[in-house]
Write an enzyme that holds these catalytic residues in place. Structure first.
Site, PDB file in Angstrom:
ATOM      1  N   ASP A  24       0.979  -1.174  -0.144  1.00 46.96           N
ATOM      2  CA  ASP A  24       0.041  -0.125   0.019  1.00 46.96           C
ATOM      3  C   ASP A  24       0.659   1.267  -0.026  1.00 46.96           C
ATOM      4  OD1 ASP A  24      -2.650   1.372   0.408  1.00 46.96           O
ATOM      5  OD2 ASP A  24      -1.476   1.973   2.115  1.00 46.96           O
ATOM      6  N   GLU A  32       1.428  -0.280  -5.117  1.00 51.01           N
ATOM      7  CA  GLU A  32       0.509   1.142  -5.197  1.00 51.01           C
ATOM      8  C   GLU A  32       1.573   2.058  -5.031  1.00 51.01           C
ATOM      9  OE1 GLU A  32      -3.261   3.427  -3.370  1.00 51.01           O
ATOM     10  OE2 GLU A  32      -1.826   2.465  -2.002  1.00 51.01           O
TER      11      GLU A  32
END
Length: 562
Positions: free
Chosen positions: A250, A282
């Site tokens: 993330d 990400e």
């Protein structure tokens, strides 16, 4: 090198450890058994060997404060409760599973809590497999404050959230998925900790770097060996102990240390050479350098989502403003080159340039999606695309997503026409609950629809149990039709496109007006895949081959030609 968390000893006992460089002393408390001072070693590590084994409840006392093990594998009583020495034995039924190659993946993102925990996700696996989906991706399952939340406010990333099930329940879910030919990804958060239950700063201030700012405070100080070890070993735990097939990291741009990312990936690859392990980023910075070799398989391609959202809904607020001008041209660049922003200035980033050139990368280096937890849940009212656009346009966009060479990702319920919102929900209390509620409403004040304070009162309270309950996905009224639609597309992808994705390269894409695009790729067998889409209110005639392999009214056509 010292490692985090309880370590089983050959005699059945346990070695307890804690990195607490700021503490003058640490005591190990064994529930109902003993309290004993731990021995301080080098670099602020405390350790103690004990005869107690699995099932033992323990915690550490630093000064006047009792704290859980930050690398606890099991919690009893939440993130403020006791840590538990874990059971490690598990009888795997599908130990021969070797996973999918990355280009074979079609991923379904799932929130375990809204699906009934690990057991509830497991119950859905046969239907998921029947649709043609080849992987599920669990939103973070590390322990967080309260009983409900998205998981991105976790504070004990080695322990599974008690409300979802036990470590054995998660292993059963993974094992069942493998038995059905489904890979399992896990979303992990290595850029920050949540606000409820994070005690690290009290005894290990060097875990964070106050000089490097992130939206959550000081960045994690991964340049320090104990901190880097905390996260690398966490990744290895999920991949080894739970046989997870892949990790999605993330918001790695908030880690502020690309060198750490590369080193972590290299260690993971070296430690697990005998089976496919997929690592996906990400990264808001659109950093193509992280995808230059085999360290990371791919990046979530927010650019694809953002431009498709503009074309489907006409929205241009906030970050959508970066994609509202010439959206068809931007989509063409996305299909041909991966990133849309490859070094251009971004209004949403105060004019700062974002991204690096990506046209040299294979299309399978990008994970594309129309919806995910962020893009649905970070809307004030959590609406899905079914509530925001014309169904015919959405079907055409879905066909583009599922047949283009980028790796498709779906959001739970999408495959069955769910119109259930996915709202932002938490389980905080007192002042923290007030701060989260008001912060959420303040965040949307810049949107025209919520400029009026009274309008902002319509935004659901994240801490209300009703907000969580409203987010449990339900099949749509025409769920059967959507399942057939997805199954047909995914069968076509599996049979006609996936076998030729190795070596696939773009041979160009062009805008055909304000909302239409045609794109082509040379596949591994030398044939050409062509896709054309028109999302205008009044679609024009689309180009296409003489023998299309799929059409969606007058809005989409796909063909393969020699």
């Amino acid at each position: 090198m010292m490692r985090w968390g309880p370590e089983p000893l050959p005699n059945g006992g346990t070695r307890f450890r804690l990195w607490a460089p700021d503490a003058e002393g640490v005591t190990l408390e064994l529930d109902g058994i003993d309290e004993v001072a731990m021995t301080r070693g080098e670099d602020g590590w405390y350790a103690l060997d004990r005869a107690e084994g699995p099932g033992t409840r323990y915690r550490f006392r630093v000064g006047d404060q009792a704290v859980p093990d930050p690398a606890s594998r099991v919690q009893s009583g939440g993130v403020h409760g006791w840590s538990v020495v874990p059971e490690t034995a598990f009888e795997w039924q599908h130990s021969s599973w070797r996973g999918h190659a990355f280009h074979e993946l079609v991923i379904l993102e799932c929130h375990a809590g809204t699906l009934g925990g690990f057991a509830g996700v497991m119950d859905r696996l046969p239907a998921i497999a029947a649709t043609g989906i080849t992987a599920i991706e669990l939103m973070p399952v590390g322990a967080f404050g309260g009983t409900r939340g998205w998981g991105y406010d976790g504070v004990l990333p080695y322990a599974v959230q008690e409300d979802y099930g036990s470590p054995a329940d998660l292993r059963r879910l993974v094992d069942a998925a493998h038995g059905l030919g489904i890979s399992v990804f896990l979303d992990v958060v290595y850029n920050h900790f949540g606000p409820d239950g994070n005690y690290l700063g009290a005894y290990a201030a060097d875990f964070f770097d106050a000089a490097v700012h992130t939206p959550w405070g000081g960045a994690v100080a991964v340049e320090r060996a104990p901190v880097a070890r905390f996260f690398v070993d966490n990744a290895l735990m999920w991949l080894r102990d739970y046989r997870i097939d892949g990790l999605r990291f993330d918001a790695v741009h908030a880690i502020r240390n690309p060198g750490f990312l590369d080193a972590m990936a290299a260690e993971i690859r070296a430690a697990l050479p005998d089976r496919p392990v997929h690592l996906v980023l990400e990264n808001e910075e659109n950093d193509a350098a992280r995808l230059r070799d085999d360290a990371f398989d791919a990046q979530w391609n927010d650019d694809f989502h953002n431009v498709m959202h503009v074309l489907l809904t006409g929205e241009s607020n906030a970050y959508y403003a970066d994609f509202a001008d010439r959206p068809a041209e931007r989509l063409a660049r996305c299909l041909a080159e991966g990133f849309i922003y490859q070094g251009e200035g971004s209004a949403n980033h105060d004019g700062a340039v974002r991204g690096t050139p990506s046209a040299h990368l294979a299309p399978t280096r990008f994970v594309a999606f129309l919806q995910n937890h962020d893009q649905v849940g970070n809307r004030a009212l959590g609406e899905r695309l079914l509530s925001l656009t014309d169904t015919a346009k959405l079907r055409a966009a879905t066909a583009l997503l599922l047949l283009c060479p980028q790796i498709p990702l779906l959001f739970m319920g999408e495959e069955e026409g769910s119109a259930t919102p996915f709202l932002f929900f938490t389980d905080f209390h007192d002042e923290l609950a007030d701060a989260v509620r008001e912060g959420r409403r303040k965040e949307f004040a810049k949107f025209d629809a919520f400029a009026d304070p009274q309008a902002r009162e319509r935004i659901p309270d994240p801490n209300a149990t009703s907000t969580f309950a409203a987010s449990i996905p339900q099949p749509g009224q025409d769920a059967a039709e959507w399942r057939v639609f997805y199954t047909e597309l995914l069968t076509l992808r599996r049979d006609r496109i996936v076998p030729q994705l190795g070596g696939a390269q773009s041979v160009g894409a062009q805008a055909l007006g304000e909302a239409a695009v045609v794109a082509r790729w040379r596949l591994g067998d030398g044939t050409t895949l062509g896709l054309a889409i028109d999302l205008a209110d009044e679609p024009a005639t689309l180009p296409g081959g003489a023998d299309p392999i799929f059409t969606c009214g007058d809005r989409f056509v796909a063909w393969i030609e020699a």
